[in-house]
Enzyme design. Structure first.
Site, PDB file in Angstrom:
ATOM      1  N   ASN A 130     -13.818   9.276  -1.270  1.00 26.77           N
ATOM      2  CA  ASN A 130     -14.479   8.111  -1.855  1.00 26.77           C
ATOM      3  C   ASN A 130     -14.128   6.910  -0.986  1.00 26.77           C
ATOM      4  O   ASN A 130     -12.951   6.680  -0.715  1.00 26.77           O
ATOM      5  CB  ASN A 130     -13.983   7.841  -3.278  1.00 26.77           C
ATOM      6  CG  ASN A 130     -14.246   9.000  -4.221  1.00 26.77           C
ATOM      7  OD1 ASN A 130     -15.219   9.722  -4.063  1.00 26.77           O
ATOM      8  ND2 ASN A 130     -13.383   9.178  -5.201  1.00 26.77           N
TER       9      ASN A 130
ATOM     10  N   HIS B 167      -8.455   7.280   2.969  1.00 25.71           N
ATOM     11  CA  HIS B 167      -7.893   8.534   2.483  1.00 25.71           C
ATOM     12  C   HIS B 167      -8.959   9.321   1.731  1.00 25.71           C
ATOM     13  O   HIS B 167      -9.993   8.788   1.340  1.00 25.71           O
ATOM     14  CB  HIS B 167      -6.704   8.284   1.551  1.00 25.71           C
ATOM     15  CG  HIS B 167      -7.088   7.724   0.209  1.00 25.71           C
ATOM     16  ND1 HIS B 167      -7.520   6.422   0.033  1.00 25.71           N
ATOM     17  CD2 HIS B 167      -7.125   8.295  -1.028  1.00 25.71           C
ATOM     18  CE1 HIS B 167      -7.796   6.214  -1.243  1.00 25.71           C
ATOM     19  NE2 HIS B 167      -7.570   7.344  -1.911  1.00 25.71           N
TER      20      HIS B 167
ATOM     21  N   CYS C  15       0.841  -1.205   0.000  1.00 29.30           N
ATOM     22  CA  CYS C  15       0.000   0.000   0.000  1.00 29.30           C
ATOM     23  C   CYS C  15       0.876   1.255   0.000  1.00 29.30           C
ATOM     24  O   CYS C  15       1.725   1.416   0.884  1.00 29.30           O
ATOM     25  CB  CYS C  15      -0.913   0.004   1.219  1.00 29.30           C
ATOM     26  SG  CYS C  15      -1.862   1.550   1.400  1.00 29.30           S
TER      27      CYS C  15
END
Length: 342
Positions: A156, A169, A70
């Site tokens: 989102n 995030h 990630c």
């Protein structure tokens, strides 16, 4: 709030936001990165007047990496990410694959927490307040940049929304144009002022607070309600009671109350369908453009594309083709359900 500004290996700006000073933010980015080369192009649709961004370079952006790769987790155990520090509270950096750049604007990523499997709803009120402070700081700085017309902070959440990075995030876009939805708000507010002599958004809030069947949460300074003509199955608008144009104009009392109400609202969304997986959503801050937005009111719009535990609301023929929304859930029923899931 304490902020530390540094740079990533390719020259992109990185800002750490900490609740207190004294944290070591001196870790350098050792990755051999080339300078970001992005050439997004703004084109105006002559049939609608809307601006469309062409950003073909984003085809190569990071897409659903495994958790151990990630790019938004802290850099640990020899693995380097976009965050050189081994830990952080809130971090903001320039997007490596921006939709907007140069004269067309700027795109930033906001990491809410170092915890990969958490979500905004898992934050403490103190951390949520720090995110609010980061949004506010970025709004102030980006709005002051030459060529920036409007600053848009949003999140989102969920693969159903189209999220390609699972780490919690959000993003901030600094537009060089007024977005199409804001342009509609401006036109509607202007017409309402000419017709009634009043502000449209003040009237919307007053009407919602009077029609209590659509109110989900209310505090001393904020009210969350389902709009009268909601487009999405579960859609909530969160307004401060005092009309302000953007995040920078909120009072300390309004800032202090926001985290608790917003976290409560997000946790209600996660309980809507009784699923183990969190509810996908979009959370969008609507702020007035730099000039000409005197009639607009700061507010946050939160909505999910899920309409039942096993059904999604797709923007298909009428929505995507004609921008004519059809909602499967009445706003009153949606508000009642959100009140019940406490």
């Amino acid at each position: 709030m304490h902020r530390t500004v540094t740079e990533l290996a390719d020259g992109r700006e990185l800002i750490y936001y900490d609740s207190e000073p004294g944290r070591d933010r001196g870790a350098e980015d050792p990755r051999p990165l080339d300078r970001v080369e992005s050439t997004p192009e703004l084109r105006r649709d002559p049939a609608t007047g809307d601006w469309v961004t062409i950003a073909a370079h984003r085809q190569s952006r990071t897409y659903h990496p495994p958790a151990d790769a990630c790019p938004l987790c802290p850099s640990r155990d020899g693995r380097q990410s976009e965050i050189p520090a081994a830990d952080y509270e809130v971090a903001v950096f320039e997007n490596r694959f921006p939709s907007l750049a140069g004269g067309a604007g700027r795109c930033e990523v906001v990491c809410f927490t170092p915890e990969h499997d958490a979500g905004f709803a898992d934050l403490t009120p103190e951390r949520a307040r720090l995110v609010l402070d980061a949004w506010t700081d970025r709004t102030a700085e980006l709005s002051a940049r030459p060529g920036v017309r409007q600053v848009y902070c949003f999140e989102n959440r969920g693969a159903e929304i189209g999220v390609t990075l699972a780490h919690p995030h959000g993003q901030i876009y600094a537009f060089s144009t007024t977005t199409p939805r804001t342009a509609k708000h401006l036109a509607a507010a202007s017409a309402h002022r000419a017709r009634t002599g009043r502000n449209l958004f003040e009237d919307i809030l007053a009407e919602a607070r009077a029609a209590t069947e659509r109110v989900v949460l209310a505090g001393e300074h904020w009210t969350a309600f389902v709009p009268y003509a909601a487009r999405w199955p579960y859609e909530v608008h969160l307004h401060p009671h005092r009309r302000v144009p953007d995040l920078t104009r909120l009072s300390e009392a309004e800032r202090a109350e926001f985290p608790g109400l917003y976290l409560d609202l997000l946790r209600r969304f996660d309980r809507l369908f009784g699923l183990a997986a969190p509810t996908p959503y979009i959370a969008a801050w609507h702020q007035a453009p730099r000039t000409g937005g005197e009639e607009l009111a700061l507010h946050l719009e939160l909505f999910t594309v899920r309409r039942t535990a096993d059904k999604l609301k797709y923007t298909a023929g009428t929505e995507a083709g004609m921008d004519a929304f059809m909602n499967d859930v009445t706003p009153e029923a949606a508000a009642r359900r959100l009140r019940e899931v406490l």
